[in-house]
Design a protein around this motif. Structure first.
Motif, PDB file in Angstrom:
ATOM      1  N   VAL A 103     -59.330  20.941   2.529  1.00  0.00           N
ATOM      2  CA  VAL A 103     -58.217  21.007   1.405  1.00  0.00           C
ATOM      3  C   VAL A 103     -57.119  20.392   1.251  1.00  0.00           C
ATOM      4  CG1 VAL A 103     -57.292  23.102   0.252  1.00  0.00           C
ATOM      5  CG2 VAL A 103     -59.445  23.527   1.022  1.00  0.00           C
ATOM      6  N   ASN A 104     -56.541  19.648   0.592  1.00  0.00           N
ATOM      7  CA  ASN A 104     -55.586  18.675   0.512  1.00  0.00           C
ATOM      8  C   ASN A 104     -54.245  19.536  -0.014  1.00  0.00           C
ATOM      9  OD1 ASN A 104     -53.567  16.628   0.896  1.00  0.00           O
ATOM     10  ND2 ASN A 104     -54.437  15.605  -1.058  1.00  0.00           N
ATOM     11  N   ARG A 105     -53.666  20.644   0.879  1.00  0.00           N
ATOM     12  CA  ARG A 105     -52.632  21.330   0.375  1.00  0.00           C
ATOM     13  C   ARG A 105     -51.376  20.541   0.599  1.00  0.00           C
ATOM     14  NH1 ARG A 105     -55.701  24.766   3.324  1.00  0.00           N
ATOM     15  NH2 ARG A 105     -56.642  26.660   2.068  1.00  0.00           N
ATOM     16  N   THR A 106     -51.018  19.867   1.824  1.00  0.00           N
ATOM     17  CA  THR A 106     -50.115  18.841   1.987  1.00  0.00           C
ATOM     18  C   THR A 106     -50.612  17.552   2.416  1.00  0.00           C
ATOM     19  OG1 THR A 106     -49.664  19.311   4.174  1.00  0.00           O
ATOM     20  CG2 THR A 106     -48.515  20.668   2.529  1.00  0.00           C
ATOM     21  N   VAL A 107     -50.127  16.493   2.236  1.00  0.00           N
ATOM     22  CA  VAL A 107     -50.472  15.373   2.821  1.00  0.00           C
ATOM     23  C   VAL A 107     -50.788  15.071   4.109  1.00  0.00           C
ATOM     24  CG1 VAL A 107     -50.072  12.798   2.677  1.00  0.00           C
ATOM     25  CG2 VAL A 107     -49.648  13.936   0.724  1.00  0.00           C
ATOM     26  N   GLU A 108     -49.767  15.561   4.875  1.00  0.00           N
ATOM     27  CA  GLU A 108     -49.756  15.526   6.440  1.00  0.00           C
ATOM     28  C   GLU A 108     -50.857  16.441   6.868  1.00  0.00           C
ATOM     29  OE1 GLU A 108     -47.249  16.175   4.470  1.00  0.00           O
ATOM     30  OE2 GLU A 108     -45.858  14.279   4.761  1.00  0.00           O
ATOM     31  N   GLU A 109     -50.990  17.803   6.378  1.00  0.00           N
ATOM     32  CA  GLU A 109     -52.230  18.620   6.906  1.00  0.00           C
ATOM     33  C   GLU A 109     -53.468  17.830   6.488  1.00  0.00           C
ATOM     34  OE1 GLU A 109     -53.938  22.785   5.629  1.00  0.00           O
ATOM     35  OE2 GLU A 109     -51.909  22.672   5.517  1.00  0.00           O
ATOM     36  N   ALA A 110     -53.711  17.167   5.477  1.00  0.00           N
ATOM     37  CA  ALA A 110     -55.037  16.591   5.072  1.00  0.00           C
ATOM     38  C   ALA A 110     -55.159  15.498   6.087  1.00  0.00           C
ATOM     39  CB  ALA A 110     -54.895  16.434   3.635  1.00  0.00           C
ATOM     40  N   ALA A 111     -54.347  14.614   6.305  1.00  0.00           N
ATOM     41  CA  ALA A 111     -54.380  13.467   6.934  1.00  0.00           C
ATOM     42  C   ALA A 111     -54.660  13.628   8.401  1.00  0.00           C
ATOM     43  CB  ALA A 111     -53.092  12.514   6.840  1.00  0.00           C
ATOM     44  N   ASP A 112     -53.921  14.978   8.757  1.00  0.00           N
ATOM     45  CA  ASP A 112     -54.297  15.328  10.381  1.00  0.00           C
ATOM     46  C   ASP A 112     -55.586  15.628  10.483  1.00  0.00           C
ATOM     47  OD1 ASP A 112     -51.574  14.502  11.154  1.00  0.00           O
ATOM     48  OD2 ASP A 112     -50.873  16.436  10.959  1.00  0.00           O
ATOM     49  N   ARG A 113     -56.070  16.548   9.462  1.00  0.00           N
ATOM     50  CA  ARG A 113     -57.434  16.920   9.789  1.00  0.00           C
ATOM     51  C   ARG A 113     -58.679  15.870   9.807  1.00  0.00           C
ATOM     52  NH1 ARG A 113     -61.319  18.916  11.774  1.00  0.00           N
ATOM     53  NH2 ARG A 113     -62.861  19.900  10.760  1.00  0.00           N
ATOM     54  N   PHE A 114     -58.154  14.901   8.555  1.00  0.00           N
ATOM     55  CA  PHE A 114     -59.058  13.837   8.726  1.00  0.00           C
ATOM     56  C   PHE A 114     -59.217  12.815  10.030  1.00  0.00           C
ATOM     57  CE2 PHE A 114     -60.156   9.234   7.050  1.00  0.00           C
ATOM     58  CZ  PHE A 114     -61.486   9.575   6.534  1.00  0.00           C
ATOM     59  N   PRO A 153     -78.238   7.205   6.379  1.00  0.00           N
ATOM     60  CA  PRO A 153     -78.449   8.724   6.600  1.00  0.00           C
ATOM     61  C   PRO A 153     -77.619   9.229   7.724  1.00  0.00           C
ATOM     62  CG  PRO A 153     -80.438   7.876   6.781  1.00  0.00           C
ATOM     63  CD  PRO A 153     -79.607   6.623   6.682  1.00  0.00           C
ATOM     64  N   GLN A 154     -77.051   8.418   8.544  1.00  0.00           N
ATOM     65  CA  GLN A 154     -76.307   8.876   9.607  1.00  0.00           C
ATOM     66  C   GLN A 154     -74.883   9.055   9.318  1.00  0.00           C
ATOM     67  OE1 GLN A 154     -77.501   5.904   9.269  1.00  0.00           O
ATOM     68  NE2 GLN A 154     -76.279   4.290  10.272  1.00  0.00           N
ATOM     69  N   CYS A 155     -74.486   8.518   8.234  1.00  0.00           N
ATOM     70  CA  CYS A 155     -73.202   8.495   7.862  1.00  0.00           C
ATOM     71  C   CYS A 155     -72.510   9.912   7.613  1.00  0.00           C
ATOM     72  CB  CYS A 155     -72.788   7.721   6.517  1.00  0.00           C
ATOM     73  SG  CYS A 155     -73.212   8.568   4.910  1.00  0.00           S
ATOM     74  N   ILE A 156     -71.351  10.103   7.803  1.00  0.00           N
ATOM     75  CA  ILE A 156     -70.476  11.241   7.710  1.00  0.00           C
ATOM     76  C   ILE A 156     -69.668  11.481   6.423  1.00  0.00           C
ATOM     77  CG2 ILE A 156     -68.924  12.982   8.993  1.00  0.00           C
ATOM     78  CD1 ILE A 156     -71.222  12.327  10.496  1.00  0.00           C
ATOM     79  N   MET A 157     -70.070  12.536   5.846  1.00  0.00           N
ATOM     80  CA  MET A 157     -69.428  12.630   4.557  1.00  0.00           C
ATOM     81  C   MET A 157     -68.286  13.687   4.742  1.00  0.00           C
ATOM     82  SD  MET A 157     -72.281  11.937   1.584  1.00  0.00           S
ATOM     83  CE  MET A 157     -72.913  13.628   1.399  1.00  0.00           C
ATOM     84  N   VAL A 158     -67.031  13.452   3.955  1.00  0.00           N
ATOM     85  CA  VAL A 158     -66.011  14.433   3.978  1.00  0.00           C
ATOM     86  C   VAL A 158     -65.537  14.409   2.768  1.00  0.00           C
ATOM     87  CG1 VAL A 158     -63.614  14.655   5.070  1.00  0.00           C
ATOM     88  CG2 VAL A 158     -65.057  13.522   6.439  1.00  0.00           C
ATOM     89  N   PHE A 159     -65.510  15.610   2.116  1.00  0.00           N
ATOM     90  CA  PHE A 159     -64.916  16.025   0.813  1.00  0.00           C
ATOM     91  C   PHE A 159     -63.378  16.520   0.733  1.00  0.00           C
ATOM     92  CE2 PHE A 159     -64.458  18.188  -3.343  1.00  0.00           C
ATOM     93  CZ  PHE A 159     -65.598  17.584  -4.046  1.00  0.00           C
ATOM     94  N   ILE A 160     -62.577  15.794   0.196  1.00  0.00           N
ATOM     95  CA  ILE A 160     -61.111  16.201   0.183  1.00  0.00           C
ATOM     96  C   ILE A 160     -60.974  16.791  -1.089  1.00  0.00           C
ATOM     97  CG2 ILE A 160     -58.829  15.593   0.117  1.00  0.00           C
ATOM     98  CD1 ILE A 160     -59.573  13.132   2.058  1.00  0.00           C
ATOM     99  N   LYS A 161     -60.434  17.895  -1.226  1.00  0.00           N
ATOM    100  CA  LYS A 161     -60.519  18.623  -2.269  1.00  0.00           C
ATOM    101  C   LYS A 161     -58.823  19.200  -2.717  1.00  0.00           C
ATOM    102  CE  LYS A 161     -62.257  23.028  -2.691  1.00  0.00           C
ATOM    103  NZ  LYS A 161     -63.300  24.007  -2.468  1.00  0.00           N
ATOM    104  N   PRO A 162     -58.712  19.414  -3.978  1.00  0.00           N
ATOM    105  CA  PRO A 162     -57.245  19.842  -4.320  1.00  0.00           C
ATOM    106  C   PRO A 162     -57.086  21.537  -3.860  1.00  0.00           C
ATOM    107  CG  PRO A 162     -58.356  19.663  -6.215  1.00  0.00           C
ATOM    108  CD  PRO A 162     -58.998  19.273  -5.199  1.00  0.00           C
ATOM    109  N   PRO A 163     -55.991  21.856  -3.785  1.00  0.00           N
ATOM    110  CA  PRO A 163     -55.887  23.415  -3.271  1.00  0.00           C
ATOM    111  C   PRO A 163     -56.393  24.293  -4.747  1.00  0.00           C
ATOM    112  CG  PRO A 163     -53.784  22.327  -2.945  1.00  0.00           C
ATOM    113  CD  PRO A 163     -54.647  21.493  -3.340  1.00  0.00           C
ATOM    114  N   SER A 164     -56.238  23.519  -5.999  1.00  0.00           N
ATOM    115  CA  SER A 164     -56.663  24.365  -7.181  1.00  0.00           C
ATOM    116  C   SER A 164     -56.641  23.177  -8.221  1.00  0.00           C
ATOM    117  CB  SER A 164     -55.544  25.225  -7.633  1.00  0.00           C
ATOM    118  OG  SER A 164     -54.284  24.769  -7.952  1.00  0.00           O
TER     119      SER A 164
END
Length: 198
Positions: free
Chosen positions: A131-142, A79-90
């Motif tokens: 929101v995975n608009r660009t690989v770099e942006e999504a990776a940096d946020r992650f 239950p302590q795990c952190i869940m991250v949803f990576i979604k496409p822009p559309s």
């Protein structure tokens, strides 16, 4: 993760997935060897329980790339795990990316798109959405999320353990050392994310 599907060009057993036969995967299901599993587009995918438990026992941070159903199963166990949803822009962009890979038939692409439509409904149940608009942006946020969560863990450890970090504060020092390793590991994740998403 383990999978019954065949490796794609460039994929390596034990690196991208543990590739096993369908028969072996079904044995793993029957033997309760999986923390979670799902059948997706005609292939099995799942997380070997022993691999995760061993890594956690060693104090490692475990990252799982799994679907919504699998994530919910893991959340029940941890239950302590952190869940991250990576979604496409559309959905249009998602279809373009999948098609561009050139590894899926039209039928499989349609199944994946239907699955994506269903899974997007559950993004609100996650701790974070990227929101995975660009690989770099999504990776940096992650990476930012990983750093925040790890820093919070270290701060909690420091506040509970000692006012300053001394060499004899072995638990604190060890957590800080692991944080440094995490940052190095995260750049590898960034490379994997690039390979996976685009």
């Amino acid at each position: 993760s383990a999978t019954s599907r065949s490796p794609r060009p460039g994929e390596k057993d034990g690196v991208n997935y543990f590739f096993v036969s369908r028969e072996r995967f079904e044995q793993m299901i029957q033997g309760h060897e999986l923390l979670e599993w799902v059948e997706y587009c005609g292939n099995y995918y799942g997380t070997p329980r022993a691999y995760v438990e061993s890594a956690l026992d060693e104090g490692k941070i475990v990252l799982l790339e799994i679907d919504v159903e699998g994530a919910n199963n893991v959340k029940r166990h941890y239950p302590q795990c952190i869940m991250v949803f990576i979604k496409p822009p559309s959905l249009t962009e998602l279809r373009r990316r999948i098609t561009k890979r050139g590894t899926e038939s039209a039928e499989v692409i349609e199944k994946r798109m239907q699955r994506a439509r269903n899974e997007l409904k559950y993004s609100k149940d996650y701790d974070y959405v990227i929101v995975n608009r660009t690989v770099e942006e999504a990776a940096d946020r992650f990476l930012e999320i990983i750093r925040q969560k790890t820093a919070t863990l270290i701060a909690a450890c420091c506040s509970l353990g000692a006012c300053s970090v001394l060499p004899e504060d072995k638990e604190v020092v060890e957590k800080m050392r692991k944080f440094g390793e995490l940052i190095g590991m995260a750049f590898q994740i960034k490379d994997d994310l690039f390979d996976y998403t685009d």
